[in-house]
Design a protein around this motif. Sequence first.
Motif: not given
Length: 345
Positions: A46, A75, A92, A199
């Motif tokens: 992240t 991501c 992300a 994600c």
Amino acid sequence: MAIYVDTPYIFTPNPNADNGPQIQSILKAGYRWLQINGTECPIGTTVLLNRDDNWPYSGQIIEPAPGIDKVTIDCSGVGRNPELPSDPSYAAIDYEGNVRPGSYLTATAHVNTTQIFVADTTPYTNGSWIVISDASTDFDTYPMPLDGPMEVRQVIYVLADSLIVNRVIKREHPENTIVALCEPIKNVYIRSLEFTGDCAVGLHMHYAQHCVIENITSTDWTGRTMLLLDNGGEYNTIINSYCTGTEPGIEDAQNTWGVMVEGQDSTRIINSGGESCGVGQGMNYCIDTVSINAMGRFNTVNVGVYTASIRSGLLRPQVASPIVLDTVITEDCEDCYIVEPIPFE
């Protein structure tokens, strides 16, 4: 001293590696204008829009380099929180708001007032930013905000048992509501990113103010939410952003939301929405927030206004082929609207 140097930092991503740590180091080095010089930029770690001490990178620009229309961000490496797959911090790009405990209301905070009474004024100083969170009313058990109706204000004067804030209160807050400290992120501009993979959220920001998010899209997206301006934001703009999901619904493995705003005040969403999601475009517990020319099709609900929103809604949304409903306004909303839905084209 100018916030931006004359030329941006040009970052060439590795299309076969996690670029998150390198991007984070660029932001940490102080570069507020970042251009990504490549069409593929996987992010498996992240990217936090804040320093190590949680202070926000206000004014951050993230965009493709000249000649590149869109940067695709896979991501999947970020993935999901195994204990709570909906946890939006598994994003992300993320900003959480630097939220800290403060105090709580000792009296109801009424609409159109600028003075709120708290049990302890010592955590606050002139200029502090606060979040008044109605869903959190037991300070001793949990002194932090919870999802639900809230407002963010700046303290302009601290008195013995109360705070004077910068703008009038727009929704009534009951006694015992927590009044936490936060740090808004301001004037961020992020554009032309395409999210793919899985994600919890592609782009996620709490407590955003005066930010512009433009041309955020998705392909082969299996994440929960593509774009989420989360609790405590105000005066933001989302433009030309559209999520294409793969499995609409509300379960952990489904695309729950396309473009979503929560706890916003006076935010604008223009020409944005989604398809094959639980909700293509929606808003939760927002105030004075408006969407213009939303787009939604093939969603469980194409567009909706939810959860005690006030004076918020959609003008001329384009909708078609819902799984359940084209439009929804929940009964707990006040003076909300969906005006002149038109066929999706």
